[in-house]
Design an enzyme around this catalytic site. Structure first.
Site, PDB file in Angstrom:
ATOM      1  N   SER A 195       0.840  -1.192   0.000  1.00 35.50           N
ATOM      2  CA  SER A 195       0.000   0.000   0.000  1.00 35.50           C
ATOM      3  C   SER A 195       0.883   1.253   0.000  1.00 35.50           C
ATOM      4  O   SER A 195       1.630   1.474  -0.942  1.00 35.50           O
ATOM      5  CB  SER A 195      -0.940  -0.044   1.206  1.00 35.50           C
ATOM      6  OG  SER A 195      -2.003   0.859   1.062  1.00 35.50           O
ATOM      7  N   HIS A 245      -6.872  -7.011   1.245  1.00 38.61           N
ATOM      8  CA  HIS A 245      -5.880  -5.953   0.989  1.00 38.61           C
ATOM      9  C   HIS A 245      -4.517  -6.313   1.571  1.00 38.61           C
ATOM     10  O   HIS A 245      -3.483  -6.036   0.968  1.00 38.61           O
ATOM     11  CB  HIS A 245      -6.385  -4.637   1.579  1.00 38.61           C
ATOM     12  CG  HIS A 245      -5.438  -3.488   1.380  1.00 38.61           C
ATOM     13  ND1 HIS A 245      -4.928  -3.146   0.147  1.00 38.61           N
ATOM     14  CD2 HIS A 245      -4.913  -2.609   2.267  1.00 38.61           C
ATOM     15  CE1 HIS A 245      -4.124  -2.085   0.277  1.00 38.61           C
ATOM     16  NE2 HIS A 245      -4.106  -1.748   1.550  1.00 38.61           N
ATOM     17  N   ASP A 305      -0.548  -4.777  -3.634  1.00 37.04           N
ATOM     18  CA  ASP A 305      -1.931  -4.314  -3.659  1.00 37.04           C
ATOM     19  C   ASP A 305      -2.094  -2.794  -3.598  1.00 37.04           C
ATOM     20  O   ASP A 305      -2.858  -2.282  -2.780  1.00 37.04           O
ATOM     21  CB  ASP A 305      -2.738  -4.957  -2.526  1.00 37.04           C
ATOM     22  CG  ASP A 305      -4.221  -5.062  -2.899  1.00 37.04           C
ATOM     23  OD1 ASP A 305      -4.506  -5.516  -4.025  1.00 37.04           O
ATOM     24  OD2 ASP A 305      -5.076  -4.666  -2.085  1.00 37.04           O
TER      25      ASP A 305
END
Length: 412
Positions: free
Chosen positions: A214, A370, A240
């Protein structure tokens, strides 16, 4: 039931008890079994041994064949409402010492009150160093479980996992507004790598694989794009996050934060919330990473003294800065490139074109959320280990340079 019917059922199914227990005897036995299990759990102390396979997600595919038939015994409560944590699943925190050999504290010159914290397992010989950077609101222990899985497949690999500013055990100066600009975080990551080299007495940096999740994906991409690591950088992996979907997700970020609990009664309660909300889908990962996300504050509500270390809502001014231009830098930086996603819908136009042109490796894990590296650490480790092997230059034998041959008086 007649004797004939009972004999037929016993011969065909092999599961019917003889004679049938009445309801009172059945309930009595169940109570006795529950009391015995509670006593056994109370007698156990210490951290349970880590399982070899950590996929305890109820949504995961069963290893049992879908054509198999399970015939319940009369004592099973098939339609009972689940209460509390599933029986046999521990919520006890797992210490960082299960995964790393040491922790480091680094105090940069000229930055009063700033102290970076990281976990390290040193590489062996000429082994690579995987440098991990977590996402916003997370911590270095987000990569603990996947790090152990990497070392199972690359025994010579080292792991350096850092807490960035305002996260984990990294300390920021009091009274100074937190600076979480992308350029600042990228410079911090380079500083931590260099400081680790000095503290450990390494003559040169080992081969480096950058891995970021992220926000961390944006940070490692920016550092790779600057070229500061030179020939030490073999490649970088982003988990991700892509520019397009990240910018879209920022619109609903405040809504998500408003639904998140402001505090918890205990660490175990926080772990349970992460599992029930499916924020993290592996209990081993949650028991390892969640404790570092919280701190105890006596000034808040007494029933919920454990609050978040990082105020994610306060980081909103930096959100766009983190992700603008991410796709272009990801495709343009030197080194191997790997993108791990939880769904192909996250790809934006620029990355879709780059994938079609073969500019980077892409792997999708639709079974993960996630936090890919926490949900499926074993599969993530396999991808990262294979990524390193594809970019490992230690086994390459390059031909001599023409200039060197001429200096040696050899004909070319």
């Amino acid at each position: 039931m007649s004797d004939l019917q009972r004999a037929w059922a016993k011969s065909k199914l092999g599961l019917v008890p003889e004679p049938f227990m009445d309801i009172e005897e059945e309930e009595k036995e169940e109570k006795e079994e529950e009391e015995e299990e509670k006593k056994e759990e109370e007698q156990q102390h210490g951290t349970p041994e880590l399982p070899e396979h950590m996929d305890d997600d109820s949504s995961s595919a069963s290893s049992m064949s879908s054509t198999g038939t399970i015939i319940p015994t009369p004592s099973q409560r098939l339609f009972a409402r689940p209460q509390g944590v599933a029986r046999g699943r521990s919520l006890e925190p797992i210490p960082w010492t299960m995964y790393f050999e040491r922790e480091l504290y680094m105090r940069p010159d000229g930055a009063k009150g700033l102290s970076f914290h990281a976990y390290l397992t040193s590489p062996v010989g000429s082994g690579p160093l995987f440098v991990m950077h977590h996402g916003a609101g997370s911590s270095a222990l987000s990569f603990a479980v996947v790090s152990s899985e990497i070392r199972k497949r690359l025994s010579s690999a080292g792991i350096l996992s850092i807490d960035c500013r305002g996260h984990g055990s990294t300390l920021s100066p009091d009274g100074i507004e937190l600076d979480l600009r992308l350029a600042t975080l990228s410079a911090d990551l380079f500083l931590v790598i260099q400081s680790t080299k000095e503290q450990m007495g390494w003559h040169q940096l080992p081969p480096i694989m950058l891995v970021g999740h992220s926000l961390g994906g944006a940070v490692v991409t920016d550092l790779a794009f600057t070229g500061k690591l030179g020939s030490s950088l073999l490649g970088y992996a982003v988990l991700d996050v892509v520019e397009g979907s990240a910018m879209d997700a920022l619109q609903s970020m405040q809504t998500y934060l408003s639904t998140r609990p402001s505090g918890f009664a205990s660490i175990e309660t926080a772990i349970d919330w992460h599992l029930r909300s499916r924020t993290v889908r592996s209990s081993v990962s949650a028991r390892t990473s969640v404790p570092a996300l919280l701190r105890q504050d006596a000034s808040v509500e007494a029933s919920r003294p454990w609050i978040w270390r990082t105020n994610l809502a306060a980081t909103q001014p930096f959100w766009e800065d983190w992700f603008v231009g991410l796709s272009k830098k990801f495709l343009g930086a030197k080194g191997g490139k790997l993108l791990l996603l939880a769904g192909t819908d996250r790809l934006d136009t620029e990355l879709t074109i780059g994938q079609m042109q073969g500019k980077y490796a892409l792997q999708v894990f639709p079974e993960a959320g996630h936090f890919i590296h926490e949900d499926i650490p074993e599969q993530t480790a396999i991808s990262l280990a294979d990524f390193y092997r594809r970019n490992d230059r230690s086994a390459l034998v390059l031909p001599p340079k023409v200039s060197d041959l001429l200096r040696q008086g050899k004909r070319v």
